[in-house]
Design a protein around this motif. Structure first.
Motif, mmCIF file in Angstrom:
data_model
loop_
_atom_site.group_PDB
_atom_site.id
_atom_site.type_symbol
_atom_site.label_atom_id
_atom_site.label_comp_id
_atom_site.label_asym_id
_atom_site.label_seq_id
_atom_site.Cartn_x
_atom_site.Cartn_y
_atom_site.Cartn_z
ATOM 1 N N PRO A 230 128.630 -31.855 27.174
ATOM 2 C CA PRO A 230 127.482 -32.422 27.895
ATOM 3 C C PRO A 230 127.074 -31.543 29.078
ATOM 4 N N VAL A 231 125.762 -31.458 29.289
ATOM 5 C CA VAL A 231 125.266 -30.643 30.410
ATOM 6 C C VAL A 231 125.837 -31.179 31.727
ATOM 7 N N GLY A 232 126.119 -32.496 31.761
ATOM 8 C CA GLY A 232 126.614 -33.095 33.001
ATOM 9 C C GLY A 232 128.127 -33.140 33.121
ATOM 10 N N ARG B 141 128.830 -28.583 35.064
ATOM 11 C CA ARG B 141 128.062 -28.696 36.307
ATOM 12 C C ARG B 141 128.557 -27.680 37.334
ATOM 13 N N LEU B 142 129.890 -27.551 37.437
ATOM 14 C CA LEU B 142 130.438 -26.749 38.530
ATOM 15 C C LEU B 142 130.476 -25.263 38.222
ATOM 16 N N ASN B 143 130.247 -24.931 36.977
ATOM 17 C CA ASN B 143 130.056 -23.527 36.608
ATOM 18 C C ASN B 143 129.277 -23.485 35.292
ATOM 19 N N TRP C 125 124.964 -29.549 42.597
ATOM 20 C CA TRP C 125 125.442 -29.645 41.217
ATOM 21 C C TRP C 125 126.287 -30.911 40.982
ATOM 22 N N VAL C 126 127.018 -31.382 42.003
ATOM 23 C CA VAL C 126 127.820 -32.603 41.816
ATOM 24 C C VAL C 126 126.980 -33.857 42.054
ATOM 25 N N ARG D 188 125.166 -37.971 38.262
ATOM 26 C CA ARG D 188 126.035 -37.172 39.128
ATOM 27 C C ARG D 188 127.251 -36.771 38.336
ATOM 28 N N ASP D 189 128.041 -35.873 38.905
ATOM 29 C CA ASP D 189 129.268 -35.448 38.229
ATOM 30 C C ASP D 189 130.116 -36.694 37.931
ATOM 31 N N PRO D 190 130.506 -36.898 36.657
ATOM 32 C CA PRO D 190 131.218 -38.148 36.327
ATOM 33 C C PRO D 190 132.609 -38.210 36.936
#
Ligand code: HEM
Length: 632
Positions: free
Chosen positions: A495-497, A502-504, A563-564, A577-579
């Motif tokens: 997943p994109v998320g 997200r973090l890289n 990103w988060v 948001r970052d899960p």
């Protein structure tokens, strides 16, 4: 906020499921993701406008190539006023200007240098060397506007353009830096791979005593004091490792002159507890600084000393702890708190995932970090020094004194409490509700199966046999170097998320410069392993450690803020948001799983799983820098 349905699956793009709701009405402009840059540049001499326009015509192809690589600029134009007194730079872009100005420096630094030569009151040049001056200058000269209308208020460049049709140009490997390993603290370039860490948070009450203490740590005589570990090669593995970081308050307590203290970047000066920094990073509610056990605004920490050792060196660990405590007392250092962290089996963190796989390779640094599909990061991304060039072709030392800051780095200490029970409930309940295997839900949240194998390479099931090198040898999209690589633009595999994506985002289509905003992670779990049979044991557990970079605002804070916690402009991330890390709203955040099997995207409701228990921003000086502090 208006809840629009996230649907970016191209196959579904024209389907009913993807149709925008009709009830937007006058909310539309409030949600506009595009922003305007209206930069007014006053000419030193209006008669030079034709010469400047000639230059702009010449650099046009370079401007076009650079901006098309960032995927968030809708258009850009230069407009001279009739009397030649002013040049307007007008662009429409997605997201947050502050976060992206550094990208402009990176991809258009020389073009801005050429323009700014003609401009009255220009910031110091080259912009690559003084990026913060440039950002301040642009912010000051960006004139207010009245947003009147947009034909597509919620559409970002990425959504409008759709999946990538051409491969991005190859990213050059940066030149290896000549690193002074004996001067650089060891935790910056090495993962010690130890099983125990102990972090002492100290306050200075006598600065002469503190100077003696620091001198002792770098005197080279182990009999007088435990010694700071460096990145130099060792013949025999040491029994312990010791590193030190200082907050801005700590540098002040050492009596550094006010003009030197003011040269430090705002993020470091203000620290993570400042409201303007904590709020956008998600440190609110239970995570707010007022609840922190380390870095609480009313108990300022000056020094963080971190001791590391292997389990079989337990005696050395305790012995060095005793020695350090005696030295604290003798030198007027007050121990505000002390926190231990201990590795769990198989490099796991508390949600059960294997960690410590992906770290940036640093051009010129020794290390066991296996080659991955990403270009090496420049040494200047992690180290301060005139010779350490960052990805913007400048360096982050700025006007800081070399005697103090050569070979230094910055770190964010984070103490993050993990709610393992809520995590287990999430994967089990989501699995049940959506007929998914809970392990698959866990893998989708992280981007890796719990054994570490990445979804991108092992989309169907964990592959427990991947070599360490293979575990990190992947990208999310084809690149010039790997043109046949699977394009996971829609996040069907990862997943994109997902946390790691997200973090890289690696080479995937993302707003901003690819392979940027890298960070070194040196974290370790704290608290005992979770036992589902004792789910209500009331014991705190989480992750404690350092996130290391050369610019806290542009690297660490950008990750946490954009990103988060905030990214609204990249396809697949809207309203989420970052899960793992995100500061989810009270009613739960959204996380989208696409399975690619003709089902609608699955939307999970994710509770906040991680609470911040403390944070510090630290300078990790080189050995020379510590001696300089000790000698003042
Ligand atoms: C309790 C909190 C956290 C947990 C449980 C966690 C867990 C993990 C795990 C299991 C991985 C995959 C292993 C690997 O690729 O090495 C990972 C990767 C990563 N995490 Fe976290 N993490 C946490 C906090 C953070 C924070 C605060 C940051 C930075 C602000 C961060 C940044 C990263 C990055 C950059 C990667 C590597 C991505 C890549 O290069 O592919 N993490 N994390």
């Amino acid at each position: 906020m208006h809840e629009s349905r996230v649907c970016t699956h191209p196959a579904a793009a024209s389907a009913e499921a993807c149709r925008e709701p009709y009830d937007r009405g006058d909310q539309a402009l409030e949600e506009q993701v595009q922003n305007a840059l209206n930069l007014f540049l006053t000419m030193k001499n209006p008669a030079q406008m034709p010469a400047l326009l000639d230059i702009l015509e010449q650099v046009k192809p370079r401007v076009q190539a650079a901006l098309s690589g960032l995927h968030y600029v809708h258009f850009a134009r230069f407009l001279p006023t009739r009397d030649g007194s002013t040049l307007l730079v007008i662009t429409e872009y997605d997201g947050d200007l502050d976060a992206y100005l550094m990208d402009f420096v990176a991809v258009l630094g020389d073009e801005f240098n050429a323009i700014l030569e003609f401009v009255e009151g220009a910031p110091r040049l080259p912009v690559q060397q003084y990026p913060r001056d440039f950002c301040d200058f642009v912010t000051r000269n960006n004139l207010a506007q009245v947003k009147a209308w947009s034909a597509y208020p919620e559409k970002t460049v990425i959504e409008i353009q759709g999946p990538r049709r051409t491969l991005p140009p190859a990213v050059a490997e940066p030149a290896p830096a000549n690193l002074d390993l004996a001067d650089i603290q060891g935790n910056i370039l090495r993962g010690y791979r130890v099983s125990h860490a102990r972090h002492f948070a100290l306050a200075i009450s006598d600065n002469a005593g503190a100077r003696d203490f620091i001198n002792g740590l770098v005197c080279g005589d182990e009999r007088l004091s435990p010694q700071i570990s460096t990145a130099a090669h060792w013949q025999e593995r040491p029994a312990y490792f010791l590193n030190i970081g200082l907050t801005w308050d700590g540098l002040q307590a050492f009596g550094l002159p006010a003009d030197t203290l003011q040269c430090f970047p705002a993020a470091f000066r203000e620290g993570p507890a400042a409201e303007s920094r904590a709020t956008p990073l998600g440190d609110t509610g239970a995570s707010a600084p007022a609840n922190w056990v380390i870095g609480h605004p009313e108990a300022p920490v000056h020094v963080l000393l971190s001791l590391y050792a292997d389990a079989h060196q337990h005696a050395a660990f305790e012995q060095q702890t005793c020695r350090l405590r005696q030295l604290f007392t003798a030198h007027g250092l007050r121990e505000l708190s002390c926190f231990d962290a201990s590795a769990l089996p198989h490099d796991q963190v508390h949600f059960g995932y294997r960690d410590s796989i992906a770290q940036p390779r640093i051009a010129g640094a020794p290390g066991r970090e296996a080659a991955d599909m990403q270009p090496a990061a420049s040494a200047g991304e992690f180290l301060l020094g005139k010779d350490y060039v960052n990805q913007y072709s400048g360096n982050f030392i700025g006007d800081l004194p070399a005697a103090l800051c050569d070979n230094a780095s910055y770190a964010a200490l984070r103490m993050l409490k993990q709610d393992v029970r809520a995590f287990d409930d999430l994967i089990n309940q989501a699995g049940q509700r959506h007929n998914l295997y809970p392990e698959l839900v866990a893998a989708k949240l992280m981007g890796r199966w719990r054994d570490g194998s990445p979804l991108t390479l092992a989309p169907e099931a964990p592959d427990g046999h991947m070599s360490r090198q293979r575990l990190n040898n992947f990208d999310y999209a084809p690149t010039a170097e790997h043109p046949t690589y699977y394009d996971d633009a829609d996040g069907l595999r990862c997943p994109v998320g997902a946390h790691i994506r997200r973090l890289n985002p690696r080479g995937a289509l993302v707003t901003g410069k690819p392979y940027s905003r890298r960070i070194i992670r040196r974290g370790m779990p704290y608290g005992p392993a979770f036992d589902p049979g004792q789910a209500d044991d009331g014991i705190e557990r989480g992750l404690l450690g350092l996130f290391i970079c050369a610019d806290l605002a542009m690297q660490y804070e950008f990750l946490m803020r954009t990103w988060v916690n905030q990214d609204i402009q990249t396809r697949g991330l809207q309203n989420s948001r970052d899960p793992i890390l995100g500061a989810q709203p009270a009613e739960g955040g959204q996380f989208v799983i696409r399975t690619g099997d003709n089902r609608d995207p699955i939307e999970l409701t994710v509770p906040r799983l991680v609470t911040t228990r403390g944070s510090l921003y630290l300078l990790i000086p080189g050995i020379g820098g510590l001696r300089y502090l000790g000698s003042r």
